[in-house]
Design an enzyme around this catalytic site. Sequence first.
Site, PDB file in Angstrom:
ATOM      1  CE  LYS A   4     -50.916  52.553  -2.719  1.00  0.00           C
ATOM      2  NZ  LYS A   4     -49.657  53.356  -2.861  1.00  0.00           N
ATOM      3  CB  ILE A  45     -43.133  59.993   2.143  1.00  0.00           C
ATOM      4  CG1 ILE A  45     -43.729  58.606   2.381  1.00  0.00           C
ATOM      5  CG2 ILE A  45     -42.268  60.051   0.902  1.00  0.00           C
ATOM      6  CD1 ILE A  45     -44.804  58.226   1.360  1.00  0.00           C
ATOM      7  CD1 TRP A  50     -52.281  42.215 -10.072  1.00  0.00           C
ATOM      8  CD2 TRP A  50     -52.008  40.535 -11.521  1.00  0.00           C
ATOM      9  NE1 TRP A  50     -53.315  41.327  -9.895  1.00  0.00           N
ATOM     10  CE2 TRP A  50     -53.181  40.295 -10.764  1.00  0.00           C
ATOM     11  CE3 TRP A  50     -51.636  39.610 -12.505  1.00  0.00           C
ATOM     12  CZ2 TRP A  50     -53.973  39.156 -10.969  1.00  0.00           C
ATOM     13  CZ3 TRP A  50     -52.435  38.498 -12.705  1.00  0.00           C
ATOM     14  CH2 TRP A  50     -53.581  38.269 -11.941  1.00  0.00           C
ATOM     15  CG  ASP A  73     -54.769  45.677  -8.550  1.00  0.00           C
ATOM     16  OD1 ASP A  73     -53.855  46.098  -7.812  1.00  0.00           O
ATOM     17  OD2 ASP A  73     -54.814  44.497  -8.943  1.00  0.00           O
ATOM     18  CE1 TYR A 106     -49.982  48.253  -0.915  1.00  0.00           C
ATOM     19  CE2 TYR A 106     -51.599  47.032  -2.210  1.00  0.00           C
ATOM     20  CZ  TYR A 106     -50.526  47.896  -2.140  1.00  0.00           C
ATOM     21  OH  TYR A 106     -49.992  48.411  -3.303  1.00  0.00           O
ATOM     22  CD  GLN A 165     -41.655  45.470  -8.486  1.00  0.00           C
ATOM     23  OE1 GLN A 165     -41.410  44.718  -9.424  1.00  0.00           O
ATOM     24  NE2 GLN A 165     -42.797  45.423  -7.831  1.00  0.00           N
TER      25      GLN A 165
HETATM   26  N1  LIG Z   1     -46.009  45.988  -6.547  1.00  0.00           N
HETATM   27  C1  LIG Z   1     -47.227  45.839  -7.073  1.00  0.00           C
HETATM   28  O1  LIG Z   1     -47.600  44.751  -7.541  1.00  0.00           O
HETATM   29  C2  LIG Z   1     -48.177  47.000  -7.111  1.00  0.00           C
HETATM   30  C3  LIG Z   1     -49.483  46.765  -7.582  1.00  0.00           C
HETATM   31  C4  LIG Z   1     -50.366  47.835  -7.632  1.00  0.00           C
HETATM   32  C5  LIG Z   1     -49.962  49.093  -7.248  1.00  0.00           C
HETATM   33  N2  LIG Z   1     -48.712  49.280  -6.785  1.00  0.00           N
HETATM   34  C6  LIG Z   1     -48.342  50.637  -6.341  1.00  0.00           C
HETATM   35  O2  LIG Z   1     -47.327  51.123  -7.194  1.00  0.00           O
HETATM   36  C7  LIG Z   1     -46.457  51.959  -6.464  1.00  0.00           C
HETATM   37  C8  LIG Z   1     -45.012  51.491  -6.641  1.00  0.00           C
HETATM   38  O3  LIG Z   1     -44.930  50.141  -6.200  1.00  0.00           O
HETATM   39  P1  LIG Z   1     -43.597  49.309  -6.331  1.00  0.00           P
HETATM   40  O4  LIG Z   1     -43.964  47.947  -6.771  1.00  0.00           O
HETATM   41  O5  LIG Z   1     -42.579  50.088  -7.092  1.00  0.00           O
HETATM   42  O6  LIG Z   1     -43.197  49.233  -4.790  1.00  0.00           O
HETATM   43  P2  LIG Z   1     -41.818  48.824  -4.132  1.00  0.00           P
HETATM   44  O7  LIG Z   1     -40.922  48.170  -5.114  1.00  0.00           O
HETATM   45  O8  LIG Z   1     -42.165  48.127  -2.862  1.00  0.00           O
HETATM   46  O9  LIG Z   1     -41.172  50.237  -3.800  1.00  0.00           O
HETATM   47  C9  LIG Z   1     -41.713  51.061  -2.821  1.00  0.00           C
HETATM   48  C10 LIG Z   1     -40.595  51.915  -2.315  1.00  0.00           C
HETATM   49  O10 LIG Z   1     -41.121  52.772  -1.296  1.00  0.00           O
HETATM   50  C11 LIG Z   1     -40.110  52.910  -0.325  1.00  0.00           C
HETATM   51  N3  LIG Z   1     -40.657  53.327   0.952  1.00  0.00           N
HETATM   52  C12 LIG Z   1     -41.281  52.569   1.881  1.00  0.00           C
HETATM   53  N4  LIG Z   1     -41.584  53.335   2.941  1.00  0.00           N
HETATM   54  C13 LIG Z   1     -41.153  54.587   2.666  1.00  0.00           C
HETATM   55  C14 LIG Z   1     -41.162  55.811   3.374  1.00  0.00           C
HETATM   56  N5  LIG Z   1     -41.693  55.923   4.599  1.00  0.00           N
HETATM   57  N6  LIG Z   1     -40.634  56.903   2.782  1.00  0.00           N
HETATM   58  C15 LIG Z   1     -40.077  56.806   1.557  1.00  0.00           C
HETATM   59  N7  LIG Z   1     -40.021  55.684   0.841  1.00  0.00           N
HETATM   60  C16 LIG Z   1     -40.561  54.581   1.400  1.00  0.00           C
HETATM   61  C17 LIG Z   1     -39.455  51.550  -0.237  1.00  0.00           C
HETATM   62  O11 LIG Z   1     -38.169  51.700   0.271  1.00  0.00           O
HETATM   63  P3  LIG Z   1     -37.589  50.603   1.312  1.00  0.00           P
HETATM   64  O12 LIG Z   1     -37.560  49.319   0.557  1.00  0.00           O
HETATM   65  O13 LIG Z   1     -36.253  51.150   1.659  1.00  0.00           O
HETATM   66  O14 LIG Z   1     -38.563  50.580   2.461  1.00  0.00           O
HETATM   67  C18 LIG Z   1     -39.454  51.104  -1.685  1.00  0.00           C
HETATM   68  O15 LIG Z   1     -38.233  51.411  -2.324  1.00  0.00           O
HETATM   69  C19 LIG Z   1     -46.952  51.937  -5.017  1.00  0.00           C
HETATM   70  O16 LIG Z   1     -47.803  53.034  -4.808  1.00  0.00           O
HETATM   71  C20 LIG Z   1     -47.760  50.665  -4.946  1.00  0.00           C
HETATM   72  O17 LIG Z   1     -48.762  50.742  -3.946  1.00  0.00           O
HETATM   73  C21 LIG Z   1     -47.793  48.266  -6.723  1.00  0.00           C
END
Ligand SMILES: NC(=O)c1ccc[n+]([C@@H]2O[C@H](COP(=O)([O-])OP(=O)(O)OC[C@H]3O[C@@H](n4cnc5c(N)ncnc54)[C@H](OP(=O)(O)O)[C@@H]3O)[C@@H](O)[C@H]2O)c1
Length: 307
Positions: free
Chosen positions: A143, A38, A164, A116, A139, A12
């Site tokens: 993190k 990674i 979120w 968060d 999770y 995302q």
């Molecule tokens: N989503 C939320 O609501 C939320 C809330 C708070 C914080 N965050 C943080 O914000 C950041 C971005 O989140 P997001 O929502 O963009 O997450 P996301 O849409 O789930 O994207 C995460 C990406 O990481 C990739 N990934 C997973 N394992 C990997 C690996 N071993 N090596 C390389 N890439 C890998 C996934 O690829 P595959 O799909 O191919 O596995 C996916 O494209 C993260 O640090 C997350 O913890 C997210």
Amino acid sequence: MTSVLITGAHGQVGSELAAAAHARGWAVTALGSADLDITDAAAVDAAVTAFSQDSASDPDTGARNRAVIINAAAHTAVDLAETDQERAYAVNERGPGLLAAAASRHDVHLVHLSTDYVFPGSADRPYEPTDATGPRSVYGASKLAGERAVHAADPTAVVVRTAWVWGATGGNFVKTMAALERSRPTVDVVDDQRGTPSYAADLAAGLLELADSAWLADAAASGRVLHLTNAGETTWFGFARAIFAALGADPERVRPTTSAAFVRPAPRPAYSVLSGQAWAAAGLAPLRPWDEALAAGITDHPGAFAG
Ligand SMILES: NC(=O)c1ccc[n+]([C@@H]2O[C@H](COP(=O)([O-])OP(=O)(O)OC[C@H]3O[C@@H](n4cnc5c(N)ncnc54)[C@H](OP(=O)(O)O)[C@@H]3O)[C@@H](O)[C@H]2O)c1
């Protein structure tokens, strides 16, 4: 010229980072999980070595480029992580630690995204970066371990916690609500968890501002953590009603329920609003209110939420 290496570039936030960095005319290396795992130490070292060499200087002017890695890769399946701890820690702790070590070796800046969910959720005012953590889920714990691994390997790295997240790419709450709006007369959504919906495109813009800032380049800095979300706060119920309204549906079709009535494998923080004061103190622009971002995101990407 700024050069940026984006990991998790198909997620995302990662996909919006890549698009926004391209739009700025930066040199962009956008690596999805198939391009760079990674958790693979040798692959991380090779990717960061190549990035640092490629971005060493501007071919036109010879001036040294600013090189920044933004780690948007993560294991974000919050409920799955409860039973898949090994994978959650590999991606959320070990991988970021490897990236930070490589960034430090090659004198490249690192911005690492966190969540968060590192907080227990028992506060009654927005969390500051310096507040005590206390994750309630695997999770969140993985993190938090990742934040610590990053700072242990590269004290100058910046951890940016967000919350979120929703956007046009990937699965998220807005898409889930849009699908339920089409398929059900009413939807029950929890009204006892407060936080701030954050639009991935706005996060990307903020992260690129950080990547380009003088603040990031402070070589004497250590252990920096910032919070970045859209402004304001609501509950998942409030967010769902706003989504229905933005889609032109009757918000009254969304009904409030409680976390106790909607038990999930991983407990969620009841309150996880993140304060943007440290972000502003770093001279960075706050993001717009979450409901403005919601209206803009749905208008800008009509196909993404139409099912
Ligand atoms: N989503 C939320 O609501 C939320 C809330 C708070 C914080 N965050 C943080 O914000 C950041 C971005 O989140 P997001 O929502 O963009 O997450 P996301 O849409 O789930 O994207 C995460 C990406 O990481 C990739 N990934 C997973 N394992 C990997 C690996 N071993 N090596 C390389 N890439 C890998 C996934 O690829 P595959 O799909 O191919 O596995 C996916 O494209 C993260 O640090 C997350 O913890 C997210």
